[in-house]
Design a protein around this motif. Sequence first.
Motif, PDB file in Angstrom:
ATOM      1  N   GLN A  92      34.972  48.104  40.949  1.00 50.18           N
ATOM      2  CA  GLN A  92      35.396  47.250  42.062  1.00 50.18           C
ATOM      3  C   GLN A  92      34.977  47.898  43.374  1.00 50.18           C
ATOM      4  O   GLN A  92      35.599  48.870  43.825  1.00 50.18           O
ATOM      5  CB  GLN A  92      36.916  47.063  42.030  1.00 50.18           C
ATOM      6  CG  GLN A  92      37.457  46.111  43.066  1.00 50.18           C
ATOM      7  CD  GLN A  92      38.932  45.859  42.880  1.00 50.18           C
ATOM      8  OE1 GLN A  92      39.712  46.758  42.551  1.00 50.18           O
ATOM      9  NE2 GLN A  92      39.344  44.603  43.086  1.00 50.18           N
ATOM     10  N   LEU A 129      36.417  42.393  40.955  1.00 52.30           N
ATOM     11  CA  LEU A 129      36.169  43.193  39.760  1.00 52.30           C
ATOM     12  C   LEU A 129      34.837  42.806  39.128  1.00 52.30           C
ATOM     13  O   LEU A 129      34.461  41.632  39.120  1.00 52.30           O
ATOM     14  CB  LEU A 129      37.294  42.963  38.744  1.00 52.30           C
ATOM     15  CG  LEU A 129      38.701  43.321  39.203  1.00 52.30           C
ATOM     16  CD1 LEU A 129      39.731  42.725  38.254  1.00 52.30           C
ATOM     17  CD2 LEU A 129      38.868  44.823  39.309  1.00 52.30           C
ATOM     18  N   TYR A 132      37.076  51.723  36.786  1.00 51.14           N
ATOM     19  CA  TYR A 132      38.223  51.698  35.882  1.00 51.14           C
ATOM     20  C   TYR A 132      37.751  51.693  34.419  1.00 51.14           C
ATOM     21  O   TYR A 132      36.760  51.034  34.084  1.00 51.14           O
ATOM     22  CB  TYR A 132      39.046  50.422  36.065  1.00 51.14           C
ATOM     23  CG  TYR A 132      39.687  50.222  37.412  1.00 51.14           C
ATOM     24  CD1 TYR A 132      39.109  49.397  38.369  1.00 51.14           C
ATOM     25  CD2 TYR A 132      40.915  50.821  37.717  1.00 51.14           C
ATOM     26  CE1 TYR A 132      39.714  49.184  39.599  1.00 51.14           C
ATOM     27  CE2 TYR A 132      41.527  50.609  38.946  1.00 51.14           C
ATOM     28  CZ  TYR A 132      40.912  49.796  39.876  1.00 51.14           C
ATOM     29  OH  TYR A 132      41.532  49.580  41.094  1.00 51.14           O
ATOM     30  N   TRP A 144      45.072  49.717  31.629  1.00 54.31           N
ATOM     31  CA  TRP A 144      44.041  50.179  32.546  1.00 54.31           C
ATOM     32  C   TRP A 144      44.344  51.593  33.012  1.00 54.31           C
ATOM     33  O   TRP A 144      45.499  51.976  33.156  1.00 54.31           O
ATOM     34  CB  TRP A 144      43.995  49.270  33.776  1.00 54.31           C
ATOM     35  CG  TRP A 144      43.544  47.876  33.527  1.00 54.31           C
ATOM     36  CD1 TRP A 144      44.173  46.931  32.758  1.00 54.31           C
ATOM     37  CD2 TRP A 144      42.388  47.247  34.065  1.00 54.31           C
ATOM     38  NE1 TRP A 144      43.463  45.749  32.777  1.00 54.31           N
ATOM     39  CE2 TRP A 144      42.373  45.912  33.574  1.00 54.31           C
ATOM     40  CE3 TRP A 144      41.357  47.652  34.915  1.00 54.31           C
ATOM     41  CZ2 TRP A 144      41.360  45.005  33.903  1.00 54.31           C
ATOM     42  CZ3 TRP A 144      40.353  46.754  35.247  1.00 54.31           C
ATOM     43  CH2 TRP A 144      40.363  45.449  34.739  1.00 54.31           C
ATOM     44  N   GLY A 145      43.280  52.344  33.283  1.00 54.26           N
ATOM     45  CA  GLY A 145      43.462  53.592  33.985  1.00 54.26           C
ATOM     46  C   GLY A 145      43.722  53.326  35.460  1.00 54.26           C
ATOM     47  O   GLY A 145      43.632  52.184  35.925  1.00 54.26           O
ATOM     48  N   LEU A 146      44.049  54.371  36.183  1.00 52.29           N
ATOM     49  CA  LEU A 146      44.322  54.226  37.614  1.00 52.29           C
ATOM     50  C   LEU A 146      43.059  54.004  38.423  1.00 52.29           C
ATOM     51  O   LEU A 146      43.123  53.518  39.559  1.00 52.29           O
ATOM     52  CB  LEU A 146      45.048  55.470  38.137  1.00 52.29           C
ATOM     53  CG  LEU A 146      46.438  55.721  37.556  1.00 52.29           C
ATOM     54  CD1 LEU A 146      47.022  57.008  38.125  1.00 52.29           C
ATOM     55  CD2 LEU A 146      47.369  54.552  37.839  1.00 52.29           C
ATOM     56  N   GLY A 147      41.921  54.362  37.839  1.00 56.12           N
ATOM     57  CA  GLY A 147      40.665  54.201  38.538  1.00 56.12           C
ATOM     58  C   GLY A 147      40.259  55.455  39.291  1.00 56.12           C
ATOM     59  O   GLY A 147      41.100  56.279  39.660  1.00 56.12           O
ATOM     60  N   TYR A 183      44.782  38.358  35.671  1.00 51.47           N
ATOM     61  CA  TYR A 183      45.246  39.675  36.086  1.00 51.47           C
ATOM     62  C   TYR A 183      45.804  39.594  37.508  1.00 51.47           C
ATOM     63  O   TYR A 183      45.349  38.803  38.324  1.00 51.47           O
ATOM     64  CB  TYR A 183      44.108  40.697  36.060  1.00 51.47           C
ATOM     65  CG  TYR A 183      43.479  40.864  34.699  1.00 51.47           C
ATOM     66  CD1 TYR A 183      42.484  39.989  34.255  1.00 51.47           C
ATOM     67  CD2 TYR A 183      43.881  41.881  33.843  1.00 51.47           C
ATOM     68  CE1 TYR A 183      41.915  40.124  32.999  1.00 51.47           C
ATOM     69  CE2 TYR A 183      43.310  42.030  32.587  1.00 51.47           C
ATOM     70  CZ  TYR A 183      42.334  41.151  32.174  1.00 51.47           C
ATOM     71  OH  TYR A 183      41.770  41.290  30.929  1.00 51.47           O
ATOM     72  N   GLN A 225      46.513  42.077  40.880  1.00 50.18           N
ATOM     73  CA  GLN A 225      46.189  43.372  41.463  1.00 50.18           C
ATOM     74  C   GLN A 225      46.816  43.508  42.834  1.00 50.18           C
ATOM     75  O   GLN A 225      46.597  42.672  43.707  1.00 50.18           O
ATOM     76  CB  GLN A 225      44.679  43.587  41.565  1.00 50.18           C
ATOM     77  CG  GLN A 225      44.315  44.999  42.000  1.00 50.18           C
ATOM     78  CD  GLN A 225      42.816  45.232  42.076  1.00 50.18           C
ATOM     79  OE1 GLN A 225      42.042  44.335  42.395  1.00 50.18           O
ATOM     80  NE2 GLN A 225      42.397  46.461  41.761  1.00 50.18           N
ATOM     81  N   GLN A 275      46.232  49.579  43.576  1.00 50.92           N
ATOM     82  CA  GLN A 275      46.625  49.662  42.174  1.00 50.92           C
ATOM     83  C   GLN A 275      45.550  49.089  41.263  1.00 50.92           C
ATOM     84  O   GLN A 275      44.712  48.299  41.687  1.00 50.92           O
ATOM     85  CB  GLN A 275      47.936  48.906  41.937  1.00 50.92           C
ATOM     86  CG  GLN A 275      49.130  49.479  42.668  1.00 50.92           C
ATOM     87  CD  GLN A 275      50.411  48.754  42.319  1.00 50.92           C
ATOM     88  OE1 GLN A 275      50.493  48.016  41.331  1.00 50.92           O
ATOM     89  NE2 GLN A 275      51.450  48.973  43.121  1.00 50.92           N
ATOM     90  N   ALA A 276      45.616  49.495  40.007  1.00 49.80           N
ATOM     91  CA  ALA A 276      44.745  48.900  39.006  1.00 49.80           C
ATOM     92  C   ALA A 276      45.226  47.486  38.690  1.00 49.80           C
ATOM     93  O   ALA A 276      46.410  47.155  38.888  1.00 49.80           O
ATOM     94  CB  ALA A 276      44.758  49.745  37.734  1.00 49.80           C
ATOM     95  N   PRO A 277      44.347  46.653  38.203  1.00 47.62           N
ATOM     96  CA  PRO A 277      44.777  45.319  37.768  1.00 47.62           C
ATOM     97  C   PRO A 277      45.799  45.425  36.636  1.00 47.62           C
ATOM     98  O   PRO A 277      45.810  46.387  35.878  1.00 47.62           O
ATOM     99  CB  PRO A 277      43.480  44.672  37.270  1.00 47.62           C
ATOM    100  CG  PRO A 277      42.399  45.413  37.979  1.00 47.62           C
ATOM    101  CD  PRO A 277      42.896  46.820  38.096  1.00 47.62           C
TER     102      PRO A 277
END
Lengths: 121, 109
Positions: A41, A47, A96, A111-114, B37, B39, B43-45
């Motif tokens: 992103q 995304l 991510y 999901w990971g935190l990115g 999703y 978001q 933060q992550a989605p």
Amino acid sequence: QITLKESGPTLVKPTQTLTLTCTFSGFSLSTSGMAVGWIRQPPGKALEWLTLIYWDDDKRFSPSLRSRLTITKDTSKSQVVLTVTNMAPVDTATYYCAHRSTIGKNAFDYWGLGTLVTVSS
Amino acid sequence: EIVLTQSPGTLSLSPGERATLSCRASQSVSSSYLAWYQQKPGQAPRLLMYGASSRATGIPDRFSGSGSGTDFTLTISRLEPEDFAVYYCQQYGSSPLCSFGQGTKLEIK
């Protein structure tokens, strides 16, 4: 409980290769139906799906980035590695990794935190 | 190649109101493979809906999804302050294998 965490450099130079690692827990990528994907992103933008690797080592790629992407898995380490070649400033983004199961939800449910990667000289 | 177009781009509503977000696909998408999703900034989605109409774990029942073919909708029946965020739809299974819409920003009026 499933968790994922991305790691790798925060700054890369143009033309360099980016290597990111996704370390996960709570599932095994050797279990039928499991998959891990990478999504990025750019700042302030939407995304973008990059790639996906399945438990059987099947791999899928975004058509627009296919030539620059590699994805591998190390089941023993519970890791998935993404490489992106020939990085450019437009590749600046938060990257991510996410879990997907082909059984049940068929969506990226964890999901990971990115990790923010900046491409700059 | 399937393109997902979300509308509106920005939706300005007040807490307590009903929100209706649209996701339109350029070609037919299997309902089994349509997800939404949420978001929030920084933060992550977070997965809200999968299979077009199934709520993910822990998602309150004020969120609902519907649709089939090329037209899908996410509805939030009564907006709570924590619902103001960006929402993305996503399809899986059609070329490209996976793609996201451009997002709808739900902001407080």
